[in-house]
Write a protein that holds these residues in place. Sequence first.
Motif, mmCIF file in Angstrom:
data_model
loop_
_atom_site.group_PDB
_atom_site.id
_atom_site.type_symbol
_atom_site.label_atom_id
_atom_site.label_comp_id
_atom_site.label_asym_id
_atom_site.label_seq_id
_atom_site.Cartn_x
_atom_site.Cartn_y
_atom_site.Cartn_z
ATOM 1 N N SER A 106 32.288 26.960 31.532
ATOM 2 C CA SER A 106 30.919 27.237 31.105
ATOM 3 C C SER A 106 30.079 27.730 32.269
ATOM 4 N N VAL A 107 29.018 28.427 31.905
ATOM 5 C CA VAL A 107 27.972 28.801 32.849
ATOM 6 C C VAL A 107 26.695 28.173 32.298
ATOM 7 N N CYS A 108 25.875 27.601 33.183
ATOM 8 C CA CYS A 108 24.546 27.120 32.803
ATOM 9 C C CYS A 108 24.659 26.033 31.721
ATOM 10 N N THR A 109 23.778 26.056 30.732
ATOM 11 C CA THR A 109 23.794 25.006 29.704
ATOM 12 C C THR A 109 24.949 25.163 28.711
ATOM 13 N N GLY A 110 25.806 26.170 28.922
ATOM 14 C CA GLY A 110 27.060 26.237 28.169
ATOM 15 C C GLY A 110 27.857 24.951 28.348
ATOM 16 N N ALA A 111 27.638 24.251 29.464
ATOM 17 C CA ALA A 111 28.322 22.971 29.700
ATOM 18 C C ALA A 111 28.009 21.966 28.596
ATOM 19 N N MET A 112 26.831 22.098 27.958
ATOM 20 C CA MET A 112 26.487 21.144 26.906
ATOM 21 C C MET A 112 27.319 21.386 25.648
ATOM 22 N N LEU A 113 27.828 22.607 25.481
ATOM 23 C CA LEU A 113 28.783 22.873 24.392
ATOM 24 C C LEU A 113 30.097 22.160 24.691
ATOM 25 N N LEU A 114 30.539 22.231 25.949
ATOM 26 C CA LEU A 114 31.761 21.519 26.341
ATOM 27 C C LEU A 114 31.571 20.008 26.180
ATOM 28 N N ALA A 115 30.368 19.539 26.547
ATOM 29 C CA ALA A 115 30.084 18.109 26.412
ATOM 30 C C ALA A 115 30.132 17.698 24.941
ATOM 31 N N ALA A 116 29.514 18.508 24.078
ATOM 32 C CA ALA A 116 29.488 18.185 22.647
ATOM 33 C C ALA A 116 30.896 18.235 22.043
ATOM 34 N N ALA A 117 31.767 19.042 22.644
ATOM 35 C CA ALA A 117 33.157 19.130 22.181
ATOM 36 C C ALA A 117 34.000 17.981 22.742
ATOM 37 N N GLY A 118 33.354 17.113 23.537
ATOM 38 C CA GLY A 118 34.060 15.941 24.083
ATOM 39 C C GLY A 118 34.938 16.257 25.280
ATOM 40 N N LEU A 119 34.685 17.396 25.931
ATOM 41 C CA LEU A 119 35.591 17.838 27.001
ATOM 42 C C LEU A 119 35.103 17.515 28.408
ATOM 43 N N THR A 120 33.940 16.858 28.520
ATOM 44 C CA THR A 120 33.427 16.564 29.860
ATOM 45 C C THR A 120 33.487 15.066 30.209
ATOM 46 N N LYS A 121 33.816 14.239 29.257
ATOM 47 C CA LYS A 121 33.822 12.782 29.478
ATOM 48 C C LYS A 121 34.800 12.414 30.600
#
Lengths: 200, 200
Positions: A106-121
Amino acid sequence: MHIDIVIFDGFDELDAIGPFEVLRTAEKLGADLHAELVGAHGAGTITASHGARLLVDRGPSERADLTLVPGGGWFDAGPGARAEIERGDLLAALTGAHERGRAVGSVCTGAMLLAAAGLTKGRPATTHHSAIEALRASGADVIDARVVDAGDLITAGGVTSGLDMALWLVEREAGPELAEQVADELEHTRSGRVWQAAAA
Amino acid sequence: MHIDIVIFDGFDELDAIGPFEVLRTAEKLGADLHAELVGAHGAGTITASHGARLLVDRGPSERADLTLVPGGGWFDAGPGARAEIERGDLLAALTGAHERGRAVGSVCTGAMLLAAAGLTKGRPATTHHSAIEALRASGADVIDARVVDAGDLITAGGVTSGLDMALWLVEREAGPELAEQVADELEHTRSGRVWQAAAA
């Protein structure tokens, strides 16, 4: 290495176009990388957060080695990352890529899409400065760096950090000389820290 | 201040999208600036040099206070700045703007469009490092700076220097604090020298 940069209504133009131009320039200069702009929901016209309208031919491919999402619209009620989280199919594409052992980024707040997909935990990651606390709340191990490369999860800070993330990918995949050639072609001075997982 | 960013087949994506995003962000934060992406030959679909396709609603307006051209395709036989020079109507739009006392500007090899329109002769200007000698041959007073502001002629160096040019425009029109706010929002560290004509 095939890279899908997945755009959607409300995406931030530079978040996506920066890495796209870096990666396409690297390919032209000989790197074995191919980036494409694709639509989160298939072919069509996409209106970005600042008003640019782009045409794309297809949706995300299951064959992409890296699926990269820009940010945009995280703090807005309109189209953007938050609306994509509610819609769900982009999250499914990210989860699917991860389940097939492919990298996501991700770039920028795209990380919040990864977070919502459960991929940043429990994973090292970063995002735009305005969303750092939200990313931390997702369980991510927030790293103070412009680019965070955890191998199968690659995240960048805000907007222009996408240029430095893409240059890091070029460096990792095709060597520092080619990355410098690309930076020189774009008259871009690389800045900020790249954090890399010890085992990556 | 109305700014038309004039794109054409073969334009370099970042040359145009960089300034567009900076200027739109500044407008959102309160600057009295409005930038639009417009087509050199009117409404339609435009394919950029790295393959992105954009949709625009109209051609250049005679009412724009600043008409800005990106580069791209200066060294290629295909679409781009060189092809636009041969085609001619974009040059006519630039010459017309200048004759009406409006400002013109460029990012990267877009300066060669200004040169072909006869607008750089004897004037301070810059361009992408690869085109510096061609710009000098046009009679321009080539300045060693990332951004050259000669009042009614504003030019930037290669690709990412367009971000710094746009931030300079924001600083000039809306003050340094707003420019810093925009740079912060984009997580962009401004770099390089801005040269400004003494009388500008």
